[in-house]
Design an enzyme around this catalytic site. Sequence first.
Site, mmCIF file in Angstrom:
data_model
loop_
_atom_site.group_PDB
_atom_site.id
_atom_site.type_symbol
_atom_site.label_atom_id
_atom_site.label_comp_id
_atom_site.label_asym_id
_atom_site.label_seq_id
_atom_site.Cartn_x
_atom_site.Cartn_y
_atom_site.Cartn_z
ATOM 1 N N ASP A 22 -2.368 -132.982 -38.042
ATOM 2 C CA ASP A 22 -2.280 -132.074 -36.888
ATOM 3 C C ASP A 22 -2.874 -132.760 -35.659
ATOM 4 O OD1 ASP A 22 -1.557 -129.784 -35.534
ATOM 5 O OD2 ASP A 22 -3.441 -128.746 -35.975
ATOM 6 N N GLY A 50 -9.322 -121.473 -32.284
ATOM 7 C CA GLY A 50 -7.985 -122.002 -32.466
ATOM 8 C C GLY A 50 -7.452 -121.621 -33.813
#
Length: 898
Positions: A137, A21
Amino acid sequence: MTIEKGVALGPYQILKPLGAGGMGEVWRARDRRIGRDVAVKVLPDTFRAEEEQIRRFELEARAAGALNHPGLVTIFDVGTAEGSPYIVMELLEGGTLREMLQDAPSKTLSVRKTVDYATQIACALTIAHEKGIWHRDLKPENIFITSDGRVKILDFGLAKLAAETADDRGNHRTARHLTASGMVVGTPAYMSPEQVRASPLDHRTDIFSLGVVMYEMLSGGCVFERQSAVETMHAIVSDDVPPLTDARVPPALEALVRHCLEKNPRDRFQAASDVAFQLRMLPALHTPAPIKALSWKRRMTQTALVCGLAGLAFAAGAFSGSRGIGGHAPPPRTFTQLTFSEGLDSFPALAPDGKSIAYVAVHGGRHQIYVQRVEGRVAIDLTGKSASDNSEPAFSPDGSQIAFRSERDGGGIFVMGALGESVRRLTDFGHNPSWSPDGTRIVVSTVGVDLTPYSSSAQNGELWLIDARTGAKRRLTQSAVDAVQPAWSPHGLRIAFWSTSWQGQRELWTIDPDAPQPERTLTRVNAGPALNWNPVWAPDGKYLYFGSNADGTLNLWRIAMDEATGKSTAAPEPLSLPAGISGHFSVSRDGSLAYVSVTRTSRMIAFPFDATTGATAPPQPLFGVAQEIVSFHPSPDGRTVAFTTSSGGDESLFVANVDGTDLRRLTHDSGKTRGVQWSPDGRTLYFYSNRDGAYHIWSIGADGSGISRVTDDTDLRRHGSGNIYLVDVSPDGRTLLAETDRSRFVALVHLDRPPTRRLEKLPFMLEEARFSPDGKDIAGYLNDPVTGPGGVVVHSLRTGQREKVSDRGLMPIWLQRGRRMAAFEDGVIFIIDLDTGRKTTAAFASAAGVRLDDESLPPELSSDDSTMYVRQILEQGNVWIFHPRPVGTTTPPRPVRP
């Protein structure tokens, strides 16, 4: 550095890839030193910077690794290999929330599962935020659901580092630029408005992202996601939150989600712990066992008999018709009075063998612990050498020690021998200790409970487990539910406690103290409009005794229990005692039960008051009532007093002349009526009540006519609130000052606006706030759950600026002449001059039963500041004991934990 199977990163042998990611690649690896499989995340090239950046990354990762919570991934190690930073974490089995949503038929989760996961997330965020670390996040990809349903938050602390690194380079770039360059400070669709604007961030950005995640779990779509990143971020800043159309979603849950998604961080929940608490308290997700209703005739008969002091005969009759402990019809009950002193004796604690009792009595103005034989009248003072208050005793299971609360040396839990010897400190906090059956641990709450459960609790109590030998402590509950007055079950399987819900209800709960995640075992025992408190277990664990006012008196009840699961197996039943008010129950191994029988009345008294010096003269009694005064307010002309009283479960509004004549009752319903305030013209009374469900503000004419509701459900829900509580009325009578829900935000209620648009929520927390005489400012006591107590604060309604005017003092009251106010603390009255900053202090000429502290009603001043009105509580309480079955009953086998 190329990462592939077989490569070694320090002591970690790479086995296979797990995923990738924006924050790097994740690999399964083997720690060759101890043979443990771990997850290793290797950060991307953007982190391969100068040594200072790598050092800061390691510090941040180690800070996140120091967090200890089941919902946070355990970080084992950090390091670098050929310039590539990596982080070593626990290896998880399961999948991300994103994968779970993608596999769901409608891309949504059930309401119950959503609330479960969101509560776990909020509890984990609470711990991180307390350490000054926030995620930045939070999104379904970073929320991992283990195979056994536990939530783990991934990548904690790394996004914070990315933002700091960008700032270190001197480039104040927007969130979009940082995201595009790989320096992640938030995924666009889950960013908060302040992230989009590149404004300074704090922990409230995670609360917004949690709201986005909850909305997606309930709706199947990301609330602000659009065709492009630019459109998405514009929607985050500008677009309203669409309604959740799924009929399964309770309105209270939708309001909670919307409160998380407020654009301005000051309008959101101010702490993740508040989110967790509200999620736990959602009433639509619980189906508690109801308390058996009694006919009004039976309630009135019981109340009259008890208050008429015909209680002994009545109680014997009541018990003869009940089933005994263990399901056997009991012999006739025997009631014995154990203490006879004037004043209030409290906190009886029976020794395990039932032959001795410890209790608290007041002598010389101090609370001290005494012990005496049940069959004798000679009491031994165990704590007389202490100059501080001592209370809340609890015998150890073998009867050799007593744990107790003491205010000495700053306060905490202490342990002494059964005769007062060898006193030692165990903790520097805690109340109402309860021993584990094996005597190795003690559970305490951070909030104490006395004999006035109506006023508990202004704070949110937490349970802690304490090692009885070393004092080592472990937090058991973390604000997911208020928890006070704990009681360990006889086989150690559950801890019972009671709590005040966000709707103001007093409810019983149990929790498994030894579960890997104790808060996931929370079980509500009962609920409803009655006040339920003070749980103690029967010696065989088959019943939970508790106090309740369900039959009109604050009396003893019991409910059949499965100790292993902590669940009730039948509806509660009354075991009425010969007392109008009873509490502080204690049970011995033979089933004997000790309690305090209390007679409590209230009266209004008036102190002549010098507004210049703060000095008071001896009080003048005004009038008294045979019930407890819950709130009061003198009329503007000083001729009458409005007050609310409590009788059993009913609280009603009265008006009387200051001498007690011309008493008139204005409300006649079963709701709780509190916080009464006069309008400046003396024609209207305002109060808050739950007479039709949630707490709302109401108005009624001074003659009892025209009762109507002031606040609106839609208006409250729009601000993320379910209840509102009146505090003050502005000098022009056009605005009310209020508090909303347990988050205790101050709110203005504008009476000249339509009912659905009256509420204006102010972004701070002030207790006992009041308008200044000109209506331009408000003052109150700042008690922020994040920053802690803050003293007396003045907030300008014109500029929005706040100023602390005193570090000490509670319940500030504005004086009519000049910019001055009075505040109270520890028997001292402070006069604060806001223009000069000067403080004048005077000793308070107190009277028996009068308290001016955070547990008392705020005093009120007459319109000319010459008289201070105070509630006086007159109590007489003694310790009693009854024997519900013959001595010698054996303890049954230990229940099997499910």
